[in-house]
Enzyme design. Structure first.
Site, short mmCIF file in Angstrom:
data_model
loop_
_atom_site.label_atom_id
_atom_site.label_comp_id
_atom_site.label_asym_id
_atom_site.label_seq_id
_atom_site.Cartn_x
_atom_site.Cartn_y
_atom_site.Cartn_z
CE1 TYR A 118 2.63 -5.97 -2.49
CE2 TYR A 118 1.26 -5.15 -4.25
CZ TYR A 118 2.03 -4.92 -3.13
OH TYR A 118 2.19 -3.64 -2.66
CG HIS A 147 8.04 -3.68 -2.53
ND1 HIS A 147 7.24 -4.71 -2.98
CD2 HIS A 147 7.30 -3.03 -1.60
CE1 HIS A 147 6.08 -4.67 -2.34
NE2 HIS A 147 6.10 -3.67 -1.49
N1 LIG Z 1 4.69 -0.21 -1.34
C1 LIG Z 1 4.28 -0.86 -0.31
O1 LIG Z 1 5.07 -1.30 0.56
C2 LIG Z 1 2.83 -1.14 -0.14
C3 LIG Z 1 2.32 -1.59 1.10
C4 LIG Z 1 0.94 -1.80 1.21
C5 LIG Z 1 0.10 -1.57 0.13
N2 LIG Z 1 0.63 -1.16 -1.08
C6 LIG Z 1 -0.24 -0.91 -2.25
O2 LIG Z 1 -1.30 -0.02 -1.89
C7 LIG Z 1 -2.56 -0.64 -2.16
C8 LIG Z 1 -3.62 -0.16 -1.18
O3 LIG Z 1 -3.20 -0.35 0.16
P1 LIG Z 1 -3.84 -1.46 1.11
O4 LIG Z 1 -4.45 -2.52 0.28
O5 LIG Z 1 -2.80 -1.91 2.06
O6 LIG Z 1 -4.92 -0.66 1.96
P2 LIG Z 1 -6.22 0.24 1.66
O7 LIG Z 1 -6.43 0.36 0.20
O8 LIG Z 1 -6.05 1.48 2.47
O9 LIG Z 1 -7.39 -0.59 2.35
C9 LIG Z 1 -7.81 -1.82 1.85
C10 LIG Z 1 -8.86 -2.40 2.83
O10 LIG Z 1 -10.05 -1.60 2.83
C11 LIG Z 1 -11.20 -2.39 2.48
N3 LIG Z 1 -12.05 -1.51 1.64
C12 LIG Z 1 -11.74 -1.04 0.40
N4 LIG Z 1 -12.66 -0.15 -0.04
C13 LIG Z 1 -13.59 -0.06 0.95
C14 LIG Z 1 -14.77 0.71 1.08
N5 LIG Z 1 -15.16 1.57 0.13
N6 LIG Z 1 -15.50 0.56 2.23
C15 LIG Z 1 -15.10 -0.29 3.21
N7 LIG Z 1 -13.97 -1.04 3.12
C16 LIG Z 1 -13.22 -0.92 2.01
C17 LIG Z 1 -10.64 -3.58 1.75
O11 LIG Z 1 -11.46 -4.72 1.95
P3 LIG Z 1 -12.03 -5.64 0.73
O12 LIG Z 1 -10.88 -5.97 -0.19
O13 LIG Z 1 -12.55 -6.85 1.47
O14 LIG Z 1 -13.10 -4.83 0.08
C18 LIG Z 1 -9.29 -3.79 2.44
O15 LIG Z 1 -9.45 -4.51 3.65
C19 LIG Z 1 -2.24 -2.13 -2.06
O16 LIG Z 1 -3.21 -2.95 -2.63
C20 LIG Z 1 -0.90 -2.17 -2.78
O17 LIG Z 1 -1.08 -2.12 -4.18
C21 LIG Z 1 1.97 -0.93 -1.21
#
Ligand SMILES: NC(=O)c1ccc[n+]([C@@H]2O[C@H](COP(=O)([O-])OP(=O)(O)OC[C@H]3O[C@@H](n4cnc5c(N)ncnc54)[C@H](OP(=O)(O)O)[C@@H]3O)[C@@H](O)[C@H]2O)c1
Length: 281
Positions: free
Chosen positions: A49, A107
């Site tokens: 990241y 990862h």
């Molecule tokens: N291990 C892996 O391969 C892997 C892959 C992907 C992710 N991850 C981890 O999982 C975490 C979460 O997954 P993710 O970031 O991909 O997706 P997510 O948490 O499902 O969704 C994030 C998205 O939702 C928006 N959002 C957040 N809260 C909201 C709300 N209450 N209302 C409306 N929109 C909202 C955010 O926008 P804004 O930021 O603009 O608010 C962002 O665009 C990551 O940050 C990372 O730490 C791990």
């Protein structure tokens, strides 16, 4: 007090945390400081990241005792192999400005990940890490890994949300008492997640948003969730998913939304594997 879950080695981990994938390096410090101020204690980052330094700045400046925080990071494929992975763990510790990582994950299931796992077991023995696990392992690689390692993974992090509920993997990880940690717990907004009719309707009964219903659906089943947002009011809203309980009838209704049980990524697609091997350095 944030609800927590006990891992298979006795370590306590918060059930809800804050993820920083796609948080820009120059924004990470501000975002993590805001998240900690809002009440988050679990922070999920990764070498790939490129924002571990920002997370480290926030850890150093937040004023919350290190023992109250729970820091997760992940070893990237380009650092796979025993020696490289071990060196990369030391590098992550430096960047995160901490003496230990609470949870360290592989990862992606590519490269010499057995070597990586041995380096993680070593770091665990040395107290540089409190718990180890993997991410994105599908059933075949999971079964093989678990059979060949000494320390059984404490956590597996997988794409998990109302549309991809990981029922198959949840059965497979029972043997080792491994806990599921959900990435994309809000489906990254796909399938109209934030305005989904069923979750919106269920939420109305509790005075909660669709996002809060979707997150509570996970944490109420002891699935650790790490929603990401750069906006303080959304951080707050997502955290407030913890202060209500869905009825078992509502949980059963949401279970019907499962479409792509194991997530929507095909880990055996050559194009995807090539992408992972070349992306993120
Ligand atoms: N291990 C892996 O391969 C892997 C892959 C992907 C992710 N991850 C981890 O999982 C975490 C979460 O997954 P993710 O970031 O991909 O997706 P997510 O948490 O499902 O969704 C994030 C998205 O939702 C928006 N959002 C957040 N809260 C909201 C709300 N209450 N209302 C409306 N929109 C909202 C955010 O926008 P804004 O930021 O603009 O608010 C962002 O665009 C990551 O940050 C990372 O730490 C791990």
């Amino acid at each position: 007090m944030m609800k927590s879950i006990k891992l298979n080695n006795g370590v306590e981990m918060p059930l809800l945390g804050y993820g920083v994938f796609q948080v820009k390096p120059n924004e990470a410090e501000r975002c993590v400081l805001d998240a900690i101020k809002t009440g988050y204690r679990l922070i999920d980052t990764a070498q790939a990241y490129f924002n571990e330094e920002g997370v480290g700045e926030a850890i150093a400046k937040c004023g919350v005792d290190r023992s109250e925080l729970f820091i997760t990071t992940k070893v990237w494929v380009s650092n796979s192999g025993e020696k490289k992975a071990y060196d990369s763990i030391l590098e992550s510790l430096r960047k995160l400005k901490t003496d230990y990582i609470d949870l360290l994950l592989i990862h992606q299931p590519f490269g010499d990940y057995y070597g990586t796992y041995r380096a993680m077991e070593q770091a665990l023995k040395e107290g540089r890490v409190r718990a180890i696990g993997v991410s994105n392992f599908r059933p075949d690689r999971w079964i093989d890994l678990v059979k060949h390692v000494d320390v059984k993974p404490s956590v597996i992090q997988l794409q998990t949300n109302v549309f991809s509920q990981q029922q198959e993997m949840r059965k497979l990880i029972e043997d080792t008492d491994t806990k599921l940690m959900a990435w994309a717990p809000m489906a990254e907004g796909q399938n109209n997640f934030f305005v989904h009719p069923l979750m919106t309707a269920i939420g109305k009964k509790y005075g909660k948003s669709a996002a809060q219903v979707g997150l509570r659906f996970l944490t109420q089943q002891d699935i650790i969730a790490i929603p990401k947002s750069t906006h303080v009011e959304r951080m707050q809203q997502n955290l407030e998913s913890m202060d209500f309980n869905l009825s078992s009838v509502d949980i059963d209704e949401i279970k019907k939304l499962n479409q792509t049980d194991g997530g929507n990524i095909n880990f055996t697609d050559p194009q995807f594997v090539n992408y992972i091997l070349t992306a993120f350095g």
